[in-house]
Write a protein that holds these residues in place. Structure first.
Motif, mmCIF file in Angstrom:
data_model
loop_
_atom_site.group_PDB
_atom_site.id
_atom_site.type_symbol
_atom_site.label_atom_id
_atom_site.label_comp_id
_atom_site.label_asym_id
_atom_site.label_seq_id
_atom_site.Cartn_x
_atom_site.Cartn_y
_atom_site.Cartn_z
ATOM 1 N N ASN A 91 29.761 -17.933 -18.319
ATOM 2 C CA ASN A 91 30.314 -17.105 -17.247
ATOM 3 C C ASN A 91 30.042 -15.627 -17.488
ATOM 4 O O ASN A 91 29.648 -14.891 -16.578
ATOM 5 C CB ASN A 91 31.817 -17.356 -17.102
ATOM 6 N N LEU A 92 30.253 -15.193 -18.729
ATOM 7 C CA LEU A 92 29.979 -13.793 -19.057
ATOM 8 C C LEU A 92 28.478 -13.516 -19.062
ATOM 9 O O LEU A 92 28.040 -12.428 -18.656
ATOM 10 C CB LEU A 92 30.592 -13.429 -20.407
ATOM 11 N N ALA A 93 27.685 -14.489 -19.514
ATOM 12 C CA ALA A 93 26.234 -14.314 -19.492
ATOM 13 C C ALA A 93 25.753 -14.114 -18.055
ATOM 14 O O ALA A 93 24.922 -13.227 -17.782
ATOM 15 C CB ALA A 93 25.542 -15.512 -20.126
ATOM 16 N N ASN A 94 26.282 -14.906 -17.126
ATOM 17 C CA ASN A 94 25.900 -14.761 -15.721
ATOM 18 C C ASN A 94 26.353 -13.412 -15.171
ATOM 19 O O ASN A 94 25.616 -12.743 -14.422
ATOM 20 C CB ASN A 94 26.513 -15.888 -14.886
ATOM 21 N N ARG A 95 27.549 -13.016 -15.556
ATOM 22 C CA ARG A 95 28.111 -11.773 -15.031
ATOM 23 C C ARG A 95 27.309 -10.558 -15.472
ATOM 24 O O ARG A 95 27.161 -9.583 -14.717
ATOM 25 C CB ARG A 95 29.562 -11.656 -15.505
ATOM 26 N N TYR A 96 26.771 -10.607 -16.698
ATOM 27 C CA TYR A 96 26.041 -9.450 -17.242
ATOM 28 C C TYR A 96 24.527 -9.699 -17.316
ATOM 29 O O TYR A 96 23.810 -8.935 -17.962
ATOM 30 C CB TYR A 96 26.591 -9.102 -18.623
ATOM 31 N N LEU A 98 22.692 -11.980 -18.849
ATOM 32 C CA LEU A 98 22.218 -12.194 -20.211
ATOM 33 C C LEU A 98 21.553 -13.562 -20.325
ATOM 34 O O LEU A 98 22.021 -14.547 -19.749
ATOM 35 C CB LEU A 98 23.382 -12.102 -21.195
ATOM 36 N N ARG A 99 20.489 -13.625 -21.111
ATOM 37 C CA ARG A 99 19.797 -14.909 -21.310
ATOM 38 C C ARG A 99 20.647 -15.886 -22.090
ATOM 39 O O ARG A 99 20.755 -17.064 -21.738
ATOM 40 C CB ARG A 99 18.465 -14.688 -22.042
ATOM 41 N N GLN A 377 19.005 -13.414 -27.682
ATOM 42 C CA GLN A 377 20.133 -14.315 -27.926
ATOM 43 C C GLN A 377 21.169 -13.574 -28.775
ATOM 44 O O GLN A 377 20.856 -13.073 -29.854
ATOM 45 C CB GLN A 377 19.694 -15.589 -28.646
ATOM 46 N N ILE A 378 22.389 -13.527 -28.270
ATOM 47 C CA ILE A 378 23.468 -12.753 -28.882
ATOM 48 C C ILE A 378 24.544 -13.716 -29.381
ATOM 49 O O ILE A 378 25.008 -14.585 -28.626
ATOM 50 C CB ILE A 378 24.083 -11.785 -27.854
#
Length: 399
Positions: A91-96, A98-99, A377-378
């Motif tokens: 959800n946060l990856a989509n929001r920002y 991010l891959r 990748q974080i």
């Protein structure tokens, strides 16, 4: 003392972290004799050790027992610590945009934090070496973990923690039967009390890096990260660094896996990010060149109790990790930590410790500056459960 065939520990010796002078791994050690600095465990990594040697049925940190210092499994003091999940924060990856955004949730450990790993290992070795009791200065979680593992081992436990530590940490220590002493100030003031009280060393001081084995428990996070990611590593790893044992231990694990051939030659080690609280940021100040070292640094309390470590003995080792990995150190404000807790809670259903929220906000900060790229990748390390911090953050979810 000989290596037990059952555990087949590959430990060979301990080394001074300053000069490399060897110390015996088969008798009780504290700091190095030569420099009074942390000792680092070394293993035989030359003989082949295939990944198949991992004890896959063991759903704990002890699956890597050949690369841990315990000589006899009879001395293992375990509550099932380790092998915590890595969660995809989609959800946060989509929001920002991010891959790949991941979080390793150490709040799933016994006693609710990553401290269970280090204290399981330290207390196991203490038992093996005939120790009858342990003492620790703590900001909260380490004292709880020591109390629990000492209870399991039948050892005396003496805990010194700041008076302002949230009630949950104190109460848990009481339930485990520890002797709890409340000290005015931060963890360095508790450490001074411990030095005075334990001047004759009648108890083993298991403070951060003042004995060699907490780091060996913490390094298992590094082994797990590699195994759980299919023997690959993230591009960037963000870690909340108070005493820094985990940061140092994870980096140690990566190098051990390289030496063993468990990581292929094309696997790059991640850039390591040490995250601290603005109220207590000694490593950040030293890393940025604003002070020679943290020996005279004075910090303030923070809602992230584990980050209130103003004068970490492991600072030189942490700086080595940051420089070798081309990493960095950043600090996060109290309000930003609360914002991070709210965002992880509302977007991902995770109630993390303020330390875990700090690493997410640090990632946002570094993304905004361009230091981290959105296509990398974080991996975030959440070091504990938010439940114990309710006294620090109660009623602040809508502010």
């Amino acid at each position: 003392m000989t290596i037990c065939a059952e555990t087949s520990s590959r430990i060979t010796n301990l080394e001074c972290s300053v000069c490399g002078a060897p110390h015996s791994a088969f008798k009780l050690q504290r700091l190095s004799i030569c420099h009074g600095m942390p000792l680092i465990a070394r293993y035989d990594l030359q003989d082949p050790l295939p990944k198949a040697s991992i004890h896959f049925v063991e759903g704990s940190m002890w699956r890597y027992r050949e690369l841990l210092p315990l000589l006899d499994d009879e001395n293992r003091v375990s509550l099932g610590e380790g092998f915590t999940p890595i969660i995809t924060l989609q959800n946060l990856a989509n929001r920002y945009n991010l891959r790949s955004l991941l979080l390793k949730d150490e709040g799933k450990n016994p006693t609710g934090s990553f401290k269970a790993r280090g204290l399981s290992m330290a207390i196991s070795k203490a038992k093996e070496l005939g120790v009858q009791g342990c003492i620790i200065p703590t900001a909260g979680n380490a004292g709880v973990a020591m109390a629990a593992y000492c209870a399991k081992a039948g050892m005396r436990a003496v805990v010194a923690m700041p008076r302002h530590t949230p009630k949950a940490f104190k109460e848990e220590c009481y339930w485990y039967g520890a002797e709890v002493h409340l000290i005015d100030g931060l963890i360095n003031d508790c450490a001074a009390w411990v030095r005075e009280t334990n001047a004759d060393n009648h108890l083993l001081d298991v403070s951060t890096l003042k004995e060699p084995y907490r780091i060996e428990g913490k390094k298992t996070m590094g082994y797990e990260i590699a195994e759980q990611l299919g023997w690959h590593l993230p591009d960037v790893l963000l870690y909340p660094a108070g005493g820094g044992t985990g940061l140092i231990g994870i980096w140690k694990a990566f190098h051990e896996m390289q030496a063993l051939g468990w990581l292929s030659a094309d696997v790059k080690l991640p850039r390591m990010v040490a995250v601290q609280a603005e109220n207590c940021q000694p490593l950040v100040e030293t890393f940025l060149g604003r002070q020679a070292n943290s020996q005279q640094y004075n910090g303030r309390p923070t809602i992230a109790n584990g980050l209130a470590v103003p004068r970490p003995i492991g600072e030189p080792l942490m700086l080595d990790v940051l420089r070798e990995s081309h990493g960095t150190a950043v600090s996060i404000s109290e309000d930003e930590m609360l914002q991070g807790m709210r965002e992880l809670g509302k977007q991902e259903g995770l109630f993390v410790a303020p330390e875990g929220a700090a690493v997410w906000m640090a990632a946002r900060q570094l993304l905004a500056s361009g230091w981290i790229s959105a296509d990398e990748q974080i991996l975030l390390l959440n070091t504990g459960s938010g439940q114990k911090y309710l006294e620090n953050v109660e009623g602040r979810y809508d502010q």
